[in-house]
Write a protein that holds these residues in place. Structure first.
Motif, short mmCIF file in Angstrom:
data_model
loop_
_atom_site.label_atom_id
_atom_site.label_comp_id
_atom_site.label_asym_id
_atom_site.label_seq_id
_atom_site.Cartn_x
_atom_site.Cartn_y
_atom_site.Cartn_z
N ASP A 10 1.93 -2.29 -6.06
CA ASP A 10 1.72 -3.63 -5.48
C ASP A 10 0.82 -3.62 -4.24
N HIS A 12 -2.17 -5.07 -4.22
CA HIS A 12 -2.65 -6.46 -4.16
C HIS A 12 -3.96 -6.62 -3.40
N ASP A 67 -0.12 -4.04 -10.17
CA ASP A 67 -0.53 -5.02 -9.15
C ASP A 67 -1.45 -4.37 -8.14
N HIS A 226 8.79 -6.90 -4.18
CA HIS A 226 8.15 -6.13 -3.11
C HIS A 226 9.17 -5.65 -2.08
FE LIG Z 1 3.26 -7.56 -6.84
#
Ligand SMILES: [Fe+2]
Ligand SMILES: [Fe+2]
Length: 304
Positions: A10, A12, A67, A226
Motif C-alpha cells: 500500500d 499508493h 496498491d 492500512h
Molecule cells: Fe491500499
C-alpha cells in the motif's frame, strides 16, 4: 536455513499531473477525484526514506502486496518504478502482487497494466503461482482484484483461481515447508479493524478461509487495511496473518504508524518486527516470535 524478508504494501504512489476530464468518462471521474483527494494522506516525499531503510537492511527478499499506485494511471506506474528503483535491482529478490488500486480503471484492469509494469517480479502473470525462495520457502501469489462496472474496495477471488489454488495445495508434499500466501486482501483482522475490513473484504471470504484452513501452517501476507498487525485468527488457526500497513500513510488519529514488516524465518521459527516511522525517527517494534506450526490457541496477538 535462515531467510530475512521485508514485507511492504500500500505505497499508493500518486501524481497530480493528470487531466481527469480529458482522460475519463463521467462515470469514473467522481471515483478518481475521491481517490486523488485521499492521496494527500500518502506523502510521496516519505518514500525515499522508506526505500533507503529497506536497502540498508539488505534483506534476502522483498514482498510487495499491492496498491503500489492510487488510480492505476501509466504515470503512477512509471513513478512507482522510478521511486522504488533502488530496491528493484535484482528481480530474483523481489516479488509483487497487485492490489485493487492498481486496477482502478477498466482499461488498467483489462490491459493488465500492473503486469506490464511489474510482471518481471512474478514467476507468471497467471495466478495463482508458487515462487520458491529457497529449498524450504515459497510464496503462493494470489490476485483477488476485480473490475466490476465500477471501482470497488471489495475483492473476489475468481472461482477458477480458487480451484487452481486448491489443486496446487492439495498435496502438502508439493508445498514448500515454509509457505507464505500473498494476497492483497486480509481474510481476518484484529477486533479494532474488523468493521473496516467488512467494508472492503473479499466477497467470497468464507470460501477462501475454508480453503486456507486445509493447507496447513502458513504465513498470510496482506495489506489493504492500512494498519500493521500480526495475528493468529481464530477462524483460521493454522495461519499467522501479517499486515504490513502502509509505509507512507499519515493517520489523523496517530494510532497507525506508517512502516513495513521485517520477517525472519529460521528453521521453523518466525520473528516479525514492525519498522515504524514515528514522525522523527524509526522505531523497531517486535510483534511476534513463534513456531511456524503454532496455532491460534497457543499465542497472544499483536496489533500495532
Ligand atoms: Fe491500499
Ligand atoms: Fe487496497
Amino acid at each position: 536455513m535462515a531467510l530475512r524478508l521485508i514485507h511492504l504494501s500500500d505505497i499508493h504512489v500518486w501524481r497530480y499531473t493528470w487531466n481527469a476530464r480529458r482522460l475519463f468518462g463521467l462515470r469514473i471521474l467522481g471515483v478518481m477525484e475521491l481517490l486523488m483527494g485521499r492521496a494527500r494522506r500518502f506523502p510521496m516525499d516519505r518514500l525515499d526514506a522508506v526505500v533507503d531503510r529497506v536497502r540498508s537492511l539488505d534483506p534476502d527478499h522483498i514482498l510487495i502486496t499491492g496498491d503500489l499506485t492510487t488510480t492505476a494511471l501509466p504515470s503512477e506506474f512509471q513513478q512507482a518504478r522510478r521511486l522504488l528503483a533502488p530496491i528493484l535491482g535484482d528481480r530474483e529478490r523481489v516479488t509483487m502482487i497487485p492490489g485493487n488500486h492498481d486496477r482502478t480503471t477498466r482499461r488498467s484492469y483489462f490491459t493488465r497494466r500492473f503486469e506490464a509494469a511489474f510482471g518481471e517480479f512474478m514467476p507468471s502473470t497467471t495466478f495463482p503461482w508458487i515462487r520458491r525462495l529457497d529449498d524450504e520457502t515459497g510464496i503462493l501469489g494470489m490476485d483477488a482484484t476485480r473490475w466490476h462496472w465500477h471501482f470497488s474496495p471489495r475483492g473476489y477471488l475468481p472461482e477458477g483461481q480458487l480451484a487452481a489454488a486448491r489443486a496446487l495445495t492439495a498435496d502438502p508434499a508439493n508445498l514448500p515447508r515454509r509457505l507464505i500466501v500473498a494476497c492483497h486482501y486480509p481474510v481476518a483482522a484484529p477486533p479494532l479493524y474488523r468493521v473496516e475490513l467488512a467494508l472492503k473484504r473479499l466477497e467470497n471470504e468464507q470460501a477462501v478461509r475454508d480453503w486456507l484452513k486445509t493447507i496447513g501452517p502458513h504465513l498470510y501476507c496482506c495489506g489493504h487495511v492500512h494498519a500493521a498487525w500480526a495475528i493468529r485468527p481464530e477462524e483460521i488457526p493454522n495461519q499467522l496473518c501479517l499486515n504490513s500497513g502502509s509505509p507512507t500513510m499519515i493517520d489523523p488519529t496517530g494510532l497507525r504508524l506508517p512502516g513495513f514488516l521485517e520477517i525472519l524465518l529460521d528453521d521453523d521459527r518466525v520473528a516479525v518486527s514492525h519498522h515504524a516511522w514515528t514522525g522523527a525517527d524509526w522505531k523497531v517494534v517486535p510483534m511476534i516470535e513463534d513456531s511456524l506450526t503454532a496455532t491460534a490457541s497457543d499465542l497472544p496477538s499483536f496489533t500495532a
